[in-house]
Design an enzyme around this catalytic site. Structure first.
Site, mmCIF file in Angstrom:
data_model
loop_
_atom_site.group_PDB
_atom_site.id
_atom_site.type_symbol
_atom_site.label_atom_id
_atom_site.label_comp_id
_atom_site.label_asym_id
_atom_site.label_seq_id
_atom_site.Cartn_x
_atom_site.Cartn_y
_atom_site.Cartn_z
ATOM 1 N N GLY A 75 0.985 -1.467 0.113
ATOM 2 C CA GLY A 75 0.158 -0.071 0.014
ATOM 3 C C GLY A 75 0.756 1.064 0.488
ATOM 4 O O GLY A 75 2.019 0.968 0.286
ATOM 5 N N ALA A 86 0.236 9.533 0.904
ATOM 6 C CA ALA A 86 1.116 10.434 0.769
ATOM 7 C C ALA A 86 2.252 10.804 1.908
ATOM 8 O O ALA A 86 2.098 11.356 2.060
ATOM 9 C CB ALA A 86 -0.318 12.221 1.021
ATOM 10 N N TYR A 87 1.380 9.972 2.794
ATOM 11 C CA TYR A 87 2.165 10.280 4.552
ATOM 12 C C TYR A 87 3.050 8.290 4.973
ATOM 13 O O TYR A 87 3.626 8.746 5.440
ATOM 14 C CB TYR A 87 1.321 10.816 5.145
ATOM 15 N N LYS A 104 4.604 -0.548 8.616
ATOM 16 C CA LYS A 104 3.517 0.829 8.209
ATOM 17 C C LYS A 104 5.360 2.440 7.615
ATOM 18 O O LYS A 104 5.570 2.137 9.346
ATOM 19 C CB LYS A 104 2.412 1.064 8.539
ATOM 20 N N ASP A 110 -10.905 9.360 11.532
ATOM 21 C CA ASP A 110 -10.350 8.867 9.924
ATOM 22 C C ASP A 110 -11.104 7.300 9.381
ATOM 23 O O ASP A 110 -10.813 5.967 9.601
ATOM 24 C CB ASP A 110 -9.131 8.469 9.857
#
Length: 464
Positions: free
Chosen positions: A30, A33-34, A52, A142
């Site tokens: 995956g 943007a960050y 991650k 989120d």
């Protein structure tokens, strides 16, 4: 060690010996943007994990802090380890979960729908995770199907806490919480440790609690200025204006040359204020769309209602193409957003900047759930409510009659778990796949007349 794929947008993780000494990096799963997310294998025991790599200091700090607080909480992704040193991006080692709820919805469309028992089991697990967050004073900010990850055996867990906020302090755990860390912390504070473990594997590692707290405080102090300048989710900003999400700002034809003001008496950066530019638009509560910076767990509950509706209908409840369109869609279903339906809304920073003509006949939530039972509509209405104070908390909903009536929630071993996440590819805009935050070239495309008026301090837009 395998060479980084040529197509990688970021492959700094491959050159970091502090990580590769402990983990084999298998492939990237995956990108956003960050952050970039990789599938990896732990050298010591072969455990498959998700690595991650977060390129934004503020997001990294928030995710580590939230997951430390939620250690061993039900239906929350496990933080196994993390690496963070000066001049390097933070890398979180998380349990690997192969699928997500977005893929469940995708497969449900192909199959002609989800069984009621399936919907109930997914919702029970989501509610348990959200309840754990809220009892620990964590607001996720989120929640959406692509951030709800699912293991091969059907266990759903909340993930992606990069936008999360802690409502009080920076403690590991609220003292009254059921998941207090006291049993894992020795009486000698200088030697106290917190265990990060993967329950399914039985493995554990230890980190010094005081070292952790010192580290995150140092990081917070060192990078606070950079955070405010570089990130698009700064806390303390009153609003990104209801006409534009963080994705819309560059394209918004009505953006004002005037600065946006915080509510009267609130200083920028004052403790307790939060940005309204959080969450994927389709799941964003109306008070956030109107610029609220004074909100709590109720924002998550609206998102939870949108997720529930999508599980039932297999279509997004409010699929806005811009923030203005998002508000318009909500009002078209729910009716006018005003002091009568949401007390105190007139004090929201952007309430006086956008006006819609009165909706005489809103279609109502029932029309969005055609063919669904009355109890499903009732449960949805407990979450999708204009007044944040009237949204039912997750703990209350776990005991709702809906989950006790037949058919019962399916056992985990009867759930249909997709083989992979939805949209898990190089082109995915989400960190773990998922919905794209769609926008139109002009926020006004979906409306008839537009009247923009300079108010002296900003502007207002009236749609007809």
């Amino acid at each position: 060690m395998a060479a980084p794929p040529l197509s990688s947008r970021s492959w700094t993780i491959y050159g970091r010996s502090d990580i590769t000494d402990h983990y084999e990096i298998l492939d990237r799963i995956g990108s956003g943007a960050y952050s970039d997310v990789y599938r990896g294998r732990r050298h010591s025991d072969g455990l498959i994990v998700a690595l991650k790599e977060i390129h934004d200091y503020q997001s990294a700090f928030r995710e580590i802090e939230a997951l430390q607080i939620l250690i061993h909480a039900p239906n929350v992704v496990d933080l196994i380890d993390y690496f963070w040193q000066e001049d390097d991006d933070a890398v979180l080692v998380l349990e690997y979960l192969r699928a997500d709820l977005a893929a469940v919805i995708r497969d449900g469309k192909k199959a002609g729908g989800l069984l009621v028992g399936e919907v109930k089991q997914w919702m029970v697990q989501i509610l348990a995770g959200v309840d754990a967050c809220h009892r620990n004073l964590v607001v996720h900010r989120d929640l959406k199907p692509s951030n709800l990850l699912i293991s091969a055996d059907g266990v759903l867990k909340l993930a992606d806490f990069g936008q999360a906020r802690i409502l009080q302090g920076t403690k590991f755990m609220n003292e009254a919480d059921n998941f207090a860390l006291s049993e894992h912390v020795s009486e000698d504070k200088e030697a106290s440790v917190v265990e990060l473990s993967n329950p399914s594997q039985g493995g554990a590692m230890s980190i010094n609690e005081l070292e952790y707290l010192d580290e995150v405080q140092d990081v917070k102090a060192k990078y606070s200025d950079e955070m405010d300048k570089e990130t698009n989710t700064q806390d303390g900003d009153a609003s990104c204006l209801a006409t534009c999400s963080t994705d819309d700002i560059e394209d918004d034809p009505y953006k004002s040359p005037y600065p946006y003001e915080l509510p009267e008496g609130v200083e920028e950066g004052e403790s307790g204020t939060m940005t309204s530019c959080v969450g994927t638009r389709w799941f964003r509560a109306p008070e956030l769309l109107y610029g609220s910076t004074n909100y709590g767990h109720e924002a998550d509950l609206w998102s939870l209602g949108c997720i529930f509706a999508e599980l039932l209908s297999l279509e997004p409840l409010f699929p806005g193409t811009s923030d203005i369109d998002q508000i318009g869609r909500i009002i078209g279903v729910m009716g006018d957003f005003n002091e009568e339906t949401s007390p105190g809304c007139s004090k929201l920073p952007d309430y006086g900047k956008i006006f819609f003509n009165k909706v005489e006949s809103p279609i109502g939530l029932e029309s969005c759930l055609q063919g669904r039972s009355a109890s499903e509509v009732v449960l949805l209405k407990k979450l999708i409510h204009y007044d944040p104070a009237r949204r039912a908390p997750a703990a209350e909903l776990l005991g709702d009659a809906y989950f006790k009536e037949e058919p019962a929630p399916l056992p985990l071993n009867e759930l249909k778990v997709p083989e992979s996440r939805d949209g898990q590819d190089e082109k995915s805009s989400g960190e773990w796949g998922g919905y794209r935050d769609i926008r139109s070239d002009s926020d006004s495309d979906d409306f008839g007349g537009v009247n923009v008026t300079d108010t002296g301090k900003g502007f207002c837009i009236r749609f007809s």
